[in-house]
Design an enzyme around this catalytic site. Structure first.
Site, PDB file in Angstrom:
ATOM      1  N   SER A  12       0.834  -1.214   0.000  1.00 51.27           N
ATOM      2  CA  SER A  12       0.000   0.000   0.000  1.00 51.27           C
ATOM      3  C   SER A  12       0.864   1.258   0.000  1.00 51.27           C
ATOM      4  CB  SER A  12      -0.978  -0.001   1.186  1.00 51.27           C
ATOM      5  OG  SER A  12      -0.299   0.134   2.403  1.00 51.27           O
ATOM      6  N   MET A  89      10.820  -6.410   4.503  1.00 53.86           N
ATOM      7  CA  MET A  89      11.027  -6.978   5.833  1.00 53.86           C
ATOM      8  C   MET A  89      12.363  -7.705   5.967  1.00 53.86           C
ATOM      9  SD  MET A  89       8.577  -5.710   7.256  1.00 53.86           S
ATOM     10  CE  MET A  89       6.907  -5.614   7.824  1.00 53.86           C
ATOM     11  N   ARG A  90      13.424  -7.074   5.471  1.00 55.19           N
ATOM     12  CA  ARG A  90      14.764  -7.662   5.620  1.00 55.19           C
ATOM     13  C   ARG A  90      15.758  -6.599   6.035  1.00 55.19           C
ATOM     14  NH1 ARG A  90      14.897 -12.521   4.365  1.00 55.19           N
ATOM     15  NH2 ARG A  90      13.357 -13.314   2.936  1.00 55.19           N
ATOM     16  N   ILE A  91      16.793  -7.070   6.732  1.00 58.38           N
ATOM     17  CA  ILE A  91      17.874  -6.156   7.095  1.00 58.38           C
ATOM     18  C   ILE A  91      18.750  -5.944   5.861  1.00 58.38           C
ATOM     19  CG2 ILE A  91      19.922  -5.927   8.573  1.00 58.38           C
ATOM     20  CD1 ILE A  91      18.323  -7.334  10.714  1.00 58.38           C
ATOM     21  N   ILE A  92      19.140  -4.697   5.662  1.00 55.17           N
ATOM     22  CA  ILE A  92      19.991  -4.386   4.504  1.00 55.17           C
ATOM     23  C   ILE A  92      21.445  -4.699   4.866  1.00 55.17           C
ATOM     24  CG2 ILE A  92      20.779  -2.471   3.039  1.00 55.17           C
ATOM     25  CD1 ILE A  92      17.875  -3.105   2.479  1.00 55.17           C
ATOM     26  N   ASN A 106      13.580   4.290   4.858  1.00 52.14           N
ATOM     27  CA  ASN A 106      12.612   3.287   5.321  1.00 52.14           C
ATOM     28  C   ASN A 106      11.440   3.964   6.031  1.00 52.14           C
ATOM     29  OD1 ASN A 106      11.628   0.653   5.987  1.00 52.14           O
ATOM     30  ND2 ASN A 106      12.487   0.869   8.050  1.00 52.14           N
ATOM     31  N   HIS A 108       8.754   3.104   9.131  1.00 52.70           N
ATOM     32  CA  HIS A 108       8.529   2.153  10.220  1.00 52.70           C
ATOM     33  C   HIS A 108       7.259   2.566  10.975  1.00 52.70           C
ATOM     34  CE1 HIS A 108       9.412  -0.857  13.188  1.00 52.70           C
ATOM     35  NE2 HIS A 108       9.108   0.020  14.115  1.00 52.70           N
TER      36      HIS A 108
HETATM   37  C1  GAR Z   1       3.993  -0.698   6.807  1.00 48.54           C
HETATM   38  O1  GAR Z   1       3.158  -0.465   7.907  1.00 48.54           O
HETATM   39  C2  GAR Z   1       5.442  -0.416   7.160  1.00 48.54           C
HETATM   40  O2  GAR Z   1       5.586   0.637   8.053  1.00 48.54           O
HETATM   41  C3  GAR Z   1       5.854  -1.719   7.784  1.00 48.54           C
HETATM   42  O3  GAR Z   1       5.268  -2.693   6.973  1.00 48.54           O
HETATM   43  C4  GAR Z   1       4.015  -2.196   6.479  1.00 48.54           C
HETATM   44  C5  GAR Z   1       3.947  -2.463   4.999  1.00 48.54           C
HETATM   45  O4  GAR Z   1       2.677  -2.155   4.494  1.00 48.54           O
HETATM   46  N1  GAR Z   1       7.279  -1.842   7.841  1.00 48.54           N
HETATM   47  C6  GAR Z   1       7.930  -2.373   8.882  1.00 48.54           C
HETATM   48  O5  GAR Z   1       7.378  -2.852   9.853  1.00 48.54           O
HETATM   49  C7  GAR Z   1       9.441  -2.332   8.767  1.00 48.54           C
HETATM   50  N2  GAR Z   1      10.051  -2.670  10.005  1.00 48.54           N
HETATM   51  P1  GAR Z   1       2.448  -2.046   2.922  1.00 48.54           P
HETATM   52  O6  GAR Z   1       3.084  -3.303   2.300  1.00 48.54           O
HETATM   53  O7  GAR Z   1       0.974  -2.052   2.743  1.00 48.54           O
HETATM   54  O8  GAR Z   1       3.111  -0.802   2.421  1.00 48.54           O
END
Ligand code: GAR
Length: 192
Positions: A12, A89-92, A106, A108
């Site tokens: 999204s 969802m991975r560490i760079i 990023n 968060h």
């Molecule tokens: C988002 O809420 C983002 O902040 C989070 O994953 C979701 C992805 O939503 N990221 C993390 O938690 C990173 N640590 P989306 O795929 O709908 O954009």
């Protein structure tokens, strides 16, 4: 400025960024969506915007280093200048970081340094905080530790369910992330 978005799942945030680029609110070219999951819904969203997609999974490589080398080659092939993580969802790893100093951003779903990691929304909800939010930051070698660029606050009401809170957080992300990226691109362009 040539941007790549990296997304692992729903996408999204990717979609609002793609829309902002399309509407010329971000003065950049979105040259690539990469996903580390071949079935990520983000890839479907990219089709709608006719954005080039590439996808491969960690398990297709013998180790993480080889996966990152392949990802780095991909970013070089598309001459990417700014890497935008949107639910990646991975560490760079260190080779990628070294190739893009201060050029990996990023989002968060918590007010860092609180609630880093994979479950920022749930962790804040279960801790019973009255306020949480969203952080946009540059990526460094830690988990959600890089320099903070912007934050948006979200109040947690007593009767909010976890899903209500997720909705509120995503709304703030969708508003804040494209604006901050537009600002970063403006700044970088003005340095050139
Ligand atoms: C988002 O809420 C983002 O902040 C989070 O994953 C979701 C992805 O939503 N990221 C993390 O938690 C990173 N640590 P989306 O795929 O709908 O954009």
């Amino acid at each position: 400025m040539r941007i790549a978005v990296l997304a692992s799942g729903n996408g999204s945030n990717f979609e609002v960024i793609a829309q902002a680029v399309k509407d010329k609110k971000i003065d950049a070219e979105l040259v690539l969506l990469f996903s580390d999951h071949r079935d990520a819904y983000a890839l479907k969203r990219a089709e709608k915007f006719e954005i080039t997609c590439e996808s491969f999974e960690l398990k297709e490589f013998t180790n993480k280093k080889n996966y990152e080398t392949a990802l780095l080659s991909l970013l070089k092939k598309y001459e990417v200048e700014l890497v935008v993580l949107a639910g990646y969802m991975r560490i760079i790893g260190k080779d990628l970081l070294a190739a893009f100093p201060n050029r990996i951003v990023n989002v968060h779903p918590a007010l860092l340094p609180n609630f880093p990691g994979l479950h920022g929304i749930k962790d804040a909800y279960e801790a019973g905080v009255e306020e949480t939010g969203v952080t946009i930051h540059y990526v460094d070698s830690g988990v959600d530790t890089g320099p903070i660029i912007a934050q948006g606050r979200v109040q947690v009401s007593k009767d909010d369910s976890l899903s209500d809170l997720e909705t509120k957080i995503h709304q703030v992300e969708h508003e804040l992330y494209p604006k901050v990226l537009a600002e970063i691109v403006r700044e970088v362009n003005s340095e050139v």
